[in-house]
Design an enzyme around this catalytic site. Structure first.
Site, mmCIF file in Angstrom:
data_model
loop_
_atom_site.group_PDB
_atom_site.id
_atom_site.type_symbol
_atom_site.label_atom_id
_atom_site.label_comp_id
_atom_site.label_asym_id
_atom_site.label_seq_id
_atom_site.Cartn_x
_atom_site.Cartn_y
_atom_site.Cartn_z
ATOM 1 N N ASP A 1 0.856 -1.193 0.000
ATOM 2 C CA ASP A 1 0.000 0.000 0.000
ATOM 3 C C ASP A 1 0.889 1.240 0.000
ATOM 4 O OD1 ASP A 1 -1.702 2.100 0.618
ATOM 5 O OD2 ASP A 1 -2.790 0.980 2.147
ATOM 6 N N ILE A 2 0.682 2.105 -0.947
ATOM 7 C CA ILE A 2 1.550 3.285 -1.054
ATOM 8 C C ILE A 2 1.412 4.212 0.158
ATOM 9 C CG2 ILE A 2 -0.039 4.735 -2.426
ATOM 10 C CD1 ILE A 2 2.850 5.171 -4.045
ATOM 11 N N GLY B 1 -9.256 4.812 -5.751
ATOM 12 C CA GLY B 1 -7.927 4.219 -5.891
ATOM 13 C C GLY B 1 -6.885 4.815 -4.954
ATOM 14 N N VAL B 2 -5.707 5.061 -5.498
ATOM 15 C CA VAL B 2 -4.597 5.628 -4.732
ATOM 16 C C VAL B 2 -4.995 6.980 -4.137
ATOM 17 C CG1 VAL B 2 -2.287 6.634 -4.990
ATOM 18 C CG2 VAL B 2 -2.806 4.441 -6.067
ATOM 19 N N ASP B 3 -5.640 7.796 -4.946
ATOM 20 C CA ASP B 3 -6.054 9.144 -4.535
ATOM 21 C C ASP B 3 -6.951 9.078 -3.296
ATOM 22 O OD1 ASP B 3 -6.208 11.887 -4.800
ATOM 23 O OD2 ASP B 3 -7.527 11.864 -6.556
ATOM 24 N N SER C 1 -2.059 5.538 -13.759
ATOM 25 C CA SER C 1 -2.987 5.300 -14.889
ATOM 26 C C SER C 1 -3.425 3.846 -15.075
ATOM 27 C CB SER C 1 -2.426 5.823 -16.235
ATOM 28 O OG SER C 1 -2.481 7.224 -16.286
ATOM 29 N N THR C 2 -2.949 2.917 -14.233
ATOM 30 C CA THR C 2 -3.276 1.492 -14.477
ATOM 31 C C THR C 2 -4.540 1.018 -13.780
ATOM 32 O OG1 THR C 2 -1.935 0.695 -12.631
ATOM 33 C CG2 THR C 2 -0.843 0.873 -14.776
ATOM 34 N N GLY C 3 -5.219 1.913 -13.058
ATOM 35 C CA GLY C 3 -6.457 1.530 -12.370
ATOM 36 C C GLY C 3 -7.652 2.085 -13.128
HETATM 37 N N1 AR6 Z 1 -1.349 1.541 -2.949
HETATM 38 C C1 AR6 Z 1 -0.712 1.216 -4.095
HETATM 39 N N2 AR6 Z 1 -1.343 1.009 -5.273
HETATM 40 C C2 AR6 Z 1 -2.687 1.141 -5.271
HETATM 41 C C3 AR6 Z 1 -3.435 1.489 -4.121
HETATM 42 C C4 AR6 Z 1 -2.706 1.690 -2.913
HETATM 43 N N3 AR6 Z 1 -3.315 2.025 -1.770
HETATM 44 N N4 AR6 Z 1 -4.752 1.547 -4.468
HETATM 45 C C5 AR6 Z 1 -4.838 1.247 -5.777
HETATM 46 N N5 AR6 Z 1 -3.595 0.973 -6.260
HETATM 47 P P1 AR6 Z 1 -5.773 4.309 -9.627
HETATM 48 P P2 AR6 Z 1 -5.359 5.879 -12.108
HETATM 49 C C6 AR6 Z 1 -3.180 0.643 -7.646
HETATM 50 O O1 AR6 Z 1 -7.151 3.975 -10.060
HETATM 51 O O2 AR6 Z 1 -5.587 4.682 -12.952
HETATM 52 C C7 AR6 Z 1 -8.795 8.304 -8.956
HETATM 53 O O3 AR6 Z 1 -10.182 8.398 -8.821
HETATM 54 C C8 AR6 Z 1 -4.259 0.178 -8.591
HETATM 55 O O4 AR6 Z 1 -4.458 -1.231 -8.460
HETATM 56 O O5 AR6 Z 1 -5.562 4.749 -8.233
HETATM 57 O O6 AR6 Z 1 -4.201 6.786 -12.426
HETATM 58 C C9 AR6 Z 1 -8.168 9.647 -9.279
HETATM 59 O O7 AR6 Z 1 -8.813 10.701 -8.605
HETATM 60 C C10 AR6 Z 1 -3.665 0.545 -9.944
HETATM 61 O O8 AR6 Z 1 -2.763 -0.475 -10.395
HETATM 62 O O9 AR6 Z 1 -5.159 5.526 -10.542
HETATM 63 C C11 AR6 Z 1 -8.359 9.758 -10.768
HETATM 64 O O10 AR6 Z 1 -9.652 10.204 -11.092
HETATM 65 C C12 AR6 Z 1 -2.833 1.800 -9.648
HETATM 66 O O11 AR6 Z 1 -2.691 1.838 -8.231
HETATM 67 C C13 AR6 Z 1 -8.187 8.317 -11.227
HETATM 68 O O12 AR6 Z 1 -8.514 7.507 -10.106
HETATM 69 C C14 AR6 Z 1 -3.442 3.103 -10.114
HETATM 70 O O13 AR6 Z 1 -4.864 3.054 -9.965
HETATM 71 C C15 AR6 Z 1 -6.767 8.012 -11.598
HETATM 72 O O14 AR6 Z 1 -6.702 6.717 -12.150
#
Ligand code: AR6
Length: 171
Positions: free
Chosen positions: A9-10, A31-33, A121-123
């Protein structure tokens, strides 16, 4: 500069700067945000609101990066970057590479030594993991020559599949 890989977890990373996969609004999301704002507390959103009231009145453009406090996270700063939504019709890989390059430039300006990246960008933004890993690793390696304070770039992958993809790309 060392490039390291962690499965986890980041928001749990004790580093100088944690990179957030944000959106242009800087107002949070999933997601991460979502995890960063939940665990980091309201100071991060407060700092983002100030950026929106000032320099980034129209939002943070895709491919750029900006730092705020890390609030309650075990880090000093959050560097918010906006990844591109994946498109089959248009090659946006330069924008994804730019996220890594710009985040490292901001980290270097802050004199951060350790920086943790998620797979931007991978989520929700739908980028295929293998292609995203290729772009991320190439962009970080290319930035190596221009950074002076950063000694560790840590990719933090949420699951084993993503971890294996990055491990293969790093060789
Ligand atoms: N720690 C590490 N990696 C994670 C975590 C975590 N806690 N949670 C998810 N991931 P994403 P995006 C992985 O969707 O695609 C938000 O709504 C996840 O499995 O967080 O850049 C923003 O506000 C994936 O592989 O980011 C934007 O609107 C990766 O992190 C949008 O999502 C990125 O997934 C950005 O989408």
């Amino acid at each position: 500069m060392d490039i390291t890989l962690v499965k986890g977890d980041i928001t749990a990373q004790a580093v100088d700067a944690v990179v957030n996969a944000a959106n242009s609004s800087l107002m949070g999301g999933g997601g991460v945000d979502g995890a960063i704002h939940r665990r980091g507390g309201p100071d991060i959103l407060r700092a983002c609101r100030e950026l929106r009231a000032g320099r980034y009145g129209r939002g943070l453009p895709t491919g750029l990066a900006v730092a705020t406090t890390a609030g309650l996270l075990p880090a000093r700063w959050v560097i918010h970057t906006v990844g591109p939504v994946h498109s089959a019709a248009e090659d946006r890989s330069h924008l994804l590479a730019s996220c890594y390059r710009e985040s490292l430039r901001v980290a270097d300006e802050l004199e951060a030594a350790t920086v943790a990246f998620p797979a931007v960008s991978t989520g929700i933004y739908g980028w295929p993991m293998d292609d995203a890993a290729r772009i991320a690793v190439a962009a970080v390696r290319a930035a190596e020559r221009s950074v002076t304070s950063v000694t560790e770039v840590r990719f933090v992958l949420f699951d084993s599949a993503a971890y294996e993809v990055f491990a293969a790309r790093l060789g």
